[in-house]
Scaffold this active site. Structure first.
Site, short mmCIF file in Angstrom:
data_model
loop_
_atom_site.label_atom_id
_atom_site.label_comp_id
_atom_site.label_asym_id
_atom_site.label_seq_id
_atom_site.Cartn_x
_atom_site.Cartn_y
_atom_site.Cartn_z
N LYS A 177 -10.27 0.30 15.14
CA LYS A 177 -9.08 0.06 15.95
C LYS A 177 -7.85 0.40 15.09
CE LYS A 177 -6.28 -3.16 16.43
NZ LYS A 177 -5.07 -2.27 16.50
N GLU A 252 -7.61 -5.80 2.69
CA GLU A 252 -6.56 -5.22 1.84
C GLU A 252 -5.26 -5.67 2.48
OE1 GLU A 252 -3.82 -3.49 0.54
OE2 GLU A 252 -4.50 -1.54 1.31
N CYS A 286 2.26 -1.47 0.85
CA CYS A 286 1.98 -2.80 0.30
C CYS A 286 2.00 -2.78 -1.22
CB CYS A 286 0.66 -3.31 0.84
SG CYS A 286 -0.62 -2.07 0.69
N GLU A 383 7.58 -9.90 1.55
CA GLU A 383 7.55 -8.44 1.57
C GLU A 383 8.67 -7.92 2.45
OE1 GLU A 383 3.62 -5.87 1.47
OE2 GLU A 383 3.34 -7.57 2.79
#
Ligand code: ADP
Length: 479
Positions: A177, A252, A286, A383
């Site tokens: 997906k 991850e 990331c 972040e």
């Protein structure tokens, strides 16, 4: 273009299909908000059908020799190369990254396909000396089974091949997906895998409702592993859901990379590294530098040079020559960037460069440098996922290591130093899955990538990445 790579259907069991109810969602170009295509808005029923297809295809795929599976991967890789330009353009249109970066990503994505075509042949086992004279101990590696994959929008091709290639090489079948913002690159890669002759059911792509599809992927007992790249919060949820059937998980997740420049560093190289790490993909990775720690002795010097180079970064349409900073992915993303900048300025950060949208009606944000950032500011612990470089002053090695590690994340860390003793000490002390010394970009298919702490579980790339899709079987034989 010999093959139409813009697909408006999903691929399940060797067929291109619409959603059962015919519903679709739109994929927009983040640069000008124009419509690129519509793709199926699928849900649980279609996801379940994809899982059935992958389950049905599993045995015959496992029974092929590693070399036969490798040949499919190599054919796929050839087709990806042949269609590189179309794939890169499509990626720039749906994701926004500059064309040169998109081309680089297609090469990077394909490097996993080729690497794992080779590694497929090296899933070695062991023969272990036994304790009894009539006993033989063998260890073999077998494919985990059906693997479900959920991928993000920031690397629409590489995040797919980095999972699919080792899975297929190992003998697993897959259901994927992709992210709602960038499903077209995934579907284009699927079309090329079909063209390569991949048997029906071995690779399936479903687009649509993340929560519904994710629930099937995690709770269907026929899926034996979930491999996810995305936010830490969704990763935690998928891990919890996977517990119901004790699935293997590879996660991850988010990061908050420290980027430390010691006083003995090569200043020019560290500025170039900081730019490469911070501004690649407009800060939407990331592993982007989130906290740039600079030693007191070289602090103002660093900022001056950094400003000069950041001011030269051209912002605009990724398809336009010379543009190195594309748009943010969507409205929520640019609003988060604005929120982070405003919060830092309110709390006393010094604006060195940028700080604003390029135009009110666009998702373009100026490359931004904030100096005198401290740990009370959002940028220092959340972040940002955007082109904002927060610079923090430090005075001692011990202090900066403590600060760098003071986060729930542990994905990538960077530092610059020419003192060999310090290089060893700091590389060991940083609590990160990847530590890069005197460089800003570590990505390669031959090395293991992954995080510790709340940045994830498992490794992707290299021979470690193949292991993630293999079970270890102990065969005990008595004469
Ligand atoms: P980001 O904030 O970077 O978009 P997400 O973790 O939300 O990160 O998205 C990464 C991937 O996870 C996307 O493919 C998205 O559709 C998917 N996703 C989001 N929410 C869920 C969920 N509840 N279950 C399964 N997948 C999800």
């Amino acid at each position: 273009m010999s093959l139409n790579l813009i697909k408006s259907e999903n691929y399940i069991n060797g067929h291109w299909l619409r959603a059962d109810n015919g519903q679709t969602f739109q994929v927009m170009n983040p640069f000008d908000n124009s419509l690129i295509a519509e793709v199926p808005a699928c849900g649980a029923a279609e996801a379940e059908r994809a899982v059935s297809a992958a389950h049905g295809a599993l045995k015959p795929w496992q029974c092929l020799t590693a070399k036969e599976r490798a040949n499919y991967l190599l054919k796929w890789a050839e087709l990806i190369d042949e269609n590189k330009e179309q794939l890169a353009e499509l990626m720039t249109k749906e994701q926004g990254k500059p064309l040169a970066e998109a081309r680089g990503e297609i090469d990077f994505a394909n490097s996993f396909v080729r690497w794992y075509a080779e590694e497929a042949k090296r899933a070695y086992g062991d023969v272990i000396p036994a304790n009894q004279p009539n006993q033989h101990i063998l260890v073999t590696k077998q494919a985990v089974g059906v693997v479900a994959m959920i991928t993000p929008w920031n690397f629409p091709a590489a995040m797919i091949t980095r999972k699919v290639a080792p899975a297929l090489a190992a003998g697993c079948t897959t259901v994927i997906k992709p992210a709602e913002d960038t499903p077209l690159t995934a579907l284009a890669l699927m079309a090329l895998a079909e063209q390569a002759g991949l048997p029906a059911g071995v690779m399936n792509v479903v687009t649509g409702n993340p929560a519904q599809i994710g629930r099937v992927f995690t709770e269907d007992h026929r899926v034996r592993k979930v491999s996810f790249t995305g936010s830490t919060s969704v990763g935690k949820q998928l891990m919890q859901q996977s517990a119901t059937t004790v699935k293997k998980v590879s996660l991850e997740l988010g990061g908050h990379a420290p980027f430390i420049i010691f006083s003995d560093a090569d200043l020019e190289k560290s500025v170039d590294g900081a730019i490469a790490s911070k501004f690649r993909n407009t800060g939407q990775t990331c592993v982007c530098a989130n906290r740039i720690y600079v030693h007191d002795d070289i602090y103002e010097q660093f900022i001056e040079l950094f400003k000069k180079k950041v001011a030269a970064l051209k912002v605009g349409n990724g398809l336009e020559k010379g543009v190195v900073q594309g748009p943010l992915i969507n409205k929520a993303a640019i609003e988060k960037v604005e929120r982070h900048v405003q919060d830092a300025l309110k709390r006393g950060a010094r604006l060195i460069f940028g700080g604003q949208r390029v135009a009110d009606d666009k998702l373009l944000f100026e490359p931004t440098i904030l100096a005198d950032v401290d740990h009370s500011m959002l940028v220092s612990y959340e972040e940002t996922f955007g082109p904002v470089a927060p610079v923090i002053r430090f005075r001692s090695e011990e202090e900066v290591i403590d600060a760098a590690n003071d986060t729930p994340y542990g994905l990538a860390g960077y530092f610059y130093s020419r003192d060999i003793g310090r290089v060893w000490r700091v590389a060991n002390a940083l609590e990160y899955g990847v530590v890069t010394v005197n460089g800003g970009n570590f990505a390669t298919e031959v090395a293991p990538f992954g995080g510790i702490k709340e940045s994830g579980i498992g490794r992707e790339g290299s021979y470690y990445g193949l292991d993630e899709f293999l079970e270890t079987k102990y065969i005990c034989m008595f004469e």
